[in-house]
Design a protein around this motif. Structure first.
Motif, PDB file in Angstrom:
ATOM      1  N   GLY A  61       1.960   2.761  -2.866  1.00 42.09           N
ATOM      2  CA  GLY A  61       1.878   3.486  -4.144  1.00 42.09           C
ATOM      3  C   GLY A  61       1.259   4.873  -3.996  1.00 42.09           C
ATOM      4  O   GLY A  61       0.724   5.222  -2.938  1.00 42.09           O
ATOM      5  N   LEU A  62       1.315   5.637  -5.064  1.00 38.89           N
ATOM      6  CA  LEU A  62       0.878   7.029  -5.012  1.00 38.89           C
ATOM      7  C   LEU A  62      -0.610   7.208  -5.327  1.00 38.89           C
ATOM      8  O   LEU A  62      -1.186   8.246  -5.020  1.00 38.89           O
ATOM      9  CB  LEU A  62       1.702   7.866  -6.002  1.00 38.89           C
ATOM     10  N   ALA A  85       8.011  -3.302  -3.100  1.00 39.02           N
ATOM     11  CA  ALA A  85       7.108  -3.251  -1.935  1.00 39.02           C
ATOM     12  C   ALA A  85       7.017  -4.639  -1.281  1.00 39.02           C
ATOM     13  O   ALA A  85       7.102  -4.768  -0.058  1.00 39.02           O
ATOM     14  CB  ALA A  85       5.724  -2.762  -2.362  1.00 39.02           C
ATOM     15  N   LEU A 136      -3.400  -7.051  -3.326  1.00 36.81           N
ATOM     16  CA  LEU A 136      -3.388  -5.633  -3.670  1.00 36.81           C
ATOM     17  C   LEU A 136      -4.711  -5.041  -3.199  1.00 36.81           C
ATOM     18  O   LEU A 136      -5.786  -5.468  -3.647  1.00 36.81           O
ATOM     19  CB  LEU A 136      -3.223  -5.425  -5.175  1.00 36.81           C
ATOM     20  N   PRO A 137      -4.629  -4.086  -2.275  1.00 38.78           N
ATOM     21  CA  PRO A 137      -5.861  -3.632  -1.630  1.00 38.78           C
ATOM     22  C   PRO A 137      -6.886  -3.017  -2.591  1.00 38.78           C
ATOM     23  O   PRO A 137      -8.073  -3.046  -2.300  1.00 38.78           O
ATOM     24  CB  PRO A 137      -5.388  -2.605  -0.607  1.00 38.78           C
ATOM     25  N   PRO A 170       8.429   4.815  -3.531  1.00 36.78           N
ATOM     26  CA  PRO A 170       7.598   3.871  -4.287  1.00 36.78           C
ATOM     27  C   PRO A 170       8.342   3.350  -5.513  1.00 36.78           C
ATOM     28  O   PRO A 170       8.161   3.800  -6.632  1.00 36.78           O
ATOM     29  CB  PRO A 170       6.367   4.708  -4.672  1.00 36.78           C
ATOM     30  N   LEU A 171       9.204   2.365  -5.281  1.00 30.43           N
ATOM     31  CA  LEU A 171      10.065   1.848  -6.360  1.00 30.43           C
ATOM     32  C   LEU A 171       9.428   0.703  -7.130  1.00 30.43           C
ATOM     33  O   LEU A 171      10.072   0.068  -7.949  1.00 30.43           O
ATOM     34  CB  LEU A 171      11.417   1.398  -5.777  1.00 30.43           C
ATOM     35  N   GLY A 172       8.164   0.426  -6.835  1.00 33.10           N
ATOM     36  CA  GLY A 172       7.463  -0.609  -7.592  1.00 33.10           C
ATOM     37  C   GLY A 172       6.889  -1.692  -6.689  1.00 33.10           C
ATOM     38  O   GLY A 172       7.290  -1.836  -5.528  1.00 33.10           O
ATOM     39  N   ALA A 230       0.847  -1.198   0.000  1.00 36.64           N
ATOM     40  CA  ALA A 230       0.000   0.000   0.000  1.00 36.64           C
ATOM     41  C   ALA A 230       0.880   1.245   0.000  1.00 36.64           C
ATOM     42  O   ALA A 230       0.558   2.257   0.610  1.00 36.64           O
ATOM     43  CB  ALA A 230      -0.928  -0.018   1.213  1.00 36.64           C
ATOM     44  N   LYS A 278      -5.111   5.973  -1.123  1.00 40.25           N
ATOM     45  CA  LYS A 278      -6.101   5.265  -1.952  1.00 40.25           C
ATOM     46  C   LYS A 278      -6.756   4.132  -1.168  1.00 40.25           C
ATOM     47  O   LYS A 278      -7.956   3.891  -1.282  1.00 40.25           O
ATOM     48  CB  LYS A 278      -5.350   4.719  -3.174  1.00 40.25           C
ATOM     49  N   GLU A 279      -5.959   3.439  -0.369  1.00 39.06           N
ATOM     50  CA  GLU A 279      -6.450   2.272   0.379  1.00 39.06           C
ATOM     51  C   GLU A 279      -7.491   2.660   1.420  1.00 39.06           C
ATOM     52  O   GLU A 279      -8.210   1.816   1.924  1.00 39.06           O
ATOM     53  CB  GLU A 279      -5.276   1.573   1.088  1.00 39.06           C
ATOM     54  N   THR A 338      -2.195   7.659  -8.209  1.00 40.55           N
ATOM     55  CA  THR A 338      -2.410   8.820  -9.089  1.00 40.55           C
ATOM     56  C   THR A 338      -3.698   8.723  -9.910  1.00 40.55           C
ATOM     57  O   THR A 338      -4.241   9.743 -10.312  1.00 40.55           O
ATOM     58  CB  THR A 338      -1.227   8.992 -10.067  1.00 40.55           C
ATOM     59  N   ARG A 339      -4.195   7.486 -10.130  1.00 41.80           N
ATOM     60  CA  ARG A 339      -5.414   7.363 -10.942  1.00 41.80           C
ATOM     61  C   ARG A 339      -6.630   7.936 -10.221  1.00 41.80           C
ATOM     62  O   ARG A 339      -7.662   8.124 -10.834  1.00 41.80           O
ATOM     63  CB  ARG A 339      -5.680   5.885 -11.293  1.00 41.80           C
TER      64      ARG A 339
HETATM   65  P1  UTP Z   1      -0.789   0.439  -8.654  1.00 41.62           P
HETATM   66  O1  UTP Z   1       0.023   0.812  -9.804  1.00 41.62           O
HETATM   67  O2  UTP Z   1      -2.201   0.011  -8.823  1.00 41.62           O
HETATM   68  O3  UTP Z   1      -0.854   1.565  -7.567  1.00 41.62           O
HETATM   69  O4  UTP Z   1       0.013  -0.610  -7.786  1.00 41.62           O
HETATM   70  P2  UTP Z   1      -0.413   3.037  -7.520  1.00 41.62           P
HETATM   71  O5  UTP Z   1       0.924   3.244  -8.121  1.00 41.62           O
HETATM   72  O6  UTP Z   1      -0.607   3.456  -6.104  1.00 41.62           O
HETATM   73  O7  UTP Z   1      -1.618   3.694  -8.316  1.00 41.62           O
HETATM   74  P3  UTP Z   1      -1.741   4.574  -9.614  1.00 41.62           P
HETATM   75  O8  UTP Z   1      -1.537   3.632 -10.756  1.00 41.62           O
HETATM   76  O9  UTP Z   1      -0.719   5.662  -9.499  1.00 41.62           O
HETATM   77  O10 UTP Z   1      -3.135   5.095  -9.503  1.00 41.62           O
HETATM   78  C1  UTP Z   1      -0.566  -1.791  -7.245  1.00 41.62           C
HETATM   79  C2  UTP Z   1      -0.372  -1.871  -5.754  1.00 41.62           C
HETATM   80  O11 UTP Z   1       0.992  -1.848  -5.425  1.00 41.62           O
HETATM   81  C3  UTP Z   1       1.247  -0.872  -4.432  1.00 41.62           C
HETATM   82  C4  UTP Z   1       0.117   0.142  -4.573  1.00 41.62           C
HETATM   83  O12 UTP Z   1      -0.101   0.788  -3.323  1.00 41.62           O
HETATM   84  C5  UTP Z   1      -1.041  -0.738  -4.984  1.00 41.62           C
HETATM   85  O13 UTP Z   1      -1.694  -1.310  -3.883  1.00 41.62           O
HETATM   86  N1  UTP Z   1       2.568  -0.293  -4.687  1.00 41.62           N
HETATM   87  C6  UTP Z   1       2.902   0.131  -5.917  1.00 41.62           C
HETATM   88  C7  UTP Z   1       3.441  -0.180  -3.641  1.00 41.62           C
HETATM   89  O14 UTP Z   1       3.145  -0.587  -2.479  1.00 41.62           O
HETATM   90  N2  UTP Z   1       4.667   0.380  -3.855  1.00 41.62           N
HETATM   91  C8  UTP Z   1       5.034   0.808  -5.085  1.00 41.62           C
HETATM   92  O15 UTP Z   1       6.173   1.284  -5.224  1.00 41.62           O
HETATM   93  C9  UTP Z   1       4.130   0.685  -6.139  1.00 41.62           C
END
Ligand code: UTP
Length: 291
Positions: free
Chosen positions: A14-15, A114, A131-132, A108-110, A12, A28-29, A17-18
């Protein structure tokens, strides 16, 4: 190696952005689907699937998740004073749902990175990844179905759904063939992250539930950034496939991409219609709309 799947990782970090601008400050979560943050659906699914320990990978600005799954003494005391016993039970229940640990992903390196952040907590045993933002309505729960396949087949299991047409380019896609004995199982020989439609090896798209063996951690440590400059979980699993069996599994149930605005709207309508308190009223409202 312990064979039981007892731990689940929730990336959880990630950023989101969508879902801007809602996710500028709110993770987002933590966006509400009817009346629960979307991550709570996943946590409840994991517990109903036999998971004992949850590891949430967080990042900057994600502190509200920790508060959500903790006691809120002021709120609870106020509800108690006002005699709101049902609401008090709802609030307390969230805090006692599960044993949860948090690991901060500093950048957030991917998704692969994570998952790697959970290595110390998971140790040398198979584990689940949820993935939440993929909310799955299924009975038995999607993760339970997958754990059953893992126990039967003895290899990592990735949840899949069939995606026809160019929309496949948004997913990791499996190569391989359907199992002759069970059409829900896909014997995987390869996978590609976000292929062009023309290059997609099948219509089997990976969605946000995985049961993985711990070997994937060592392989993720060696994984270089791939698509989008991120360390991709798919690349780690691709390396795993060279050493172990990996299966796709078409689960029974319906998945909603609640990390996407349209997906969240679909989930909201369908989950609201199922609620005994106001489902019928909501149905009548929808029917009355001049569509
Ligand atoms: P997503 O690509 O759906 O999430 O990654 P994101 O990057 O948060 O969302 P958008 O695309 O910008 O809207 C799938 C999952 O992986 C987590 C995200 O939180 C999400 O639950 N994630 C992704 C991480 O924990 N770390 C990361 O570096 C990237």
């Amino acid at each position: 190696m312990n064979k039981l799947v007892r731990k689940a990782v929730f990336p959880a970090g990630g950023l989101g952005t969508r879902f801007l601008p809602a996710t500028k400050v709110i993770p987002k979560e933590m966006l509400a689907l009817v009346d629960k943050p979307i991550i709570q659906y996943g946590v409840e699914e994991a517990i109903a699937s036999g998971i004992e320990h949850i590891i949430i990978i967080t990042g900057r600005g994600k502190g509200t998740m920790e508060d959500h799954f903790d006691h809120s003494f002021e709120l609870d005391a106020t509800l108690e004073r006002r005699g709101k016993h049902e609401l008090l039970a709802v609030s307390r229940n969230v805090a006692t749902l599960a044993r949860i640990s948090y690991v901060r992903q500093k950048e957030p390196l991917g998704l692969g990175h994570a998952v790697l952040c959970a290595k110390e907590f998971v140790g040398d045993e198979p584990f689940a990844v949820l993935l939440p933002d993929d909310v799955i309505d299924a009975e038995p729960p999607c993760l339970k179905q997958m754990i059953d396949v893992f126990e039967e087949k003895g290899g990592s299991v990735l949840a899949t759904q069939t995606v026809e047409g160019p929309a496949i380019s948004a997913y990791g896609v499996l190569a391989g063939a359907q199992d002759p004995d069970n059409p829900r199982i896909y014997n995987c020989t390869g996978m590609v992250e976000k292929p062009r439609f023309a290059d997609a090896p099948s219509s089997q798209a990976i969605i946000g539930r995985y049961v993985l063996t711990p070997r994937v951690f060592a392989l993720l440590e060696q994984t270089r950034p791939g698509a989008g400059g991120e360390i991709q979980l798919t690349d780690g699993i691709k390396a795993l496939l060279k050493e172990e069996k990996v299966f796709g599994y078409t689960f029974e149930g319906k998945r909603f991409d609640a990390g996407d605005k349209f997906g969240m709207l679909q989930a909201t309508v369908e989950f609201a219609l199922k609620r005994p308190e106001f489902g019928a009223k909501f149905r009548a409202y929808l029917k009355g709309l001049p569509l």
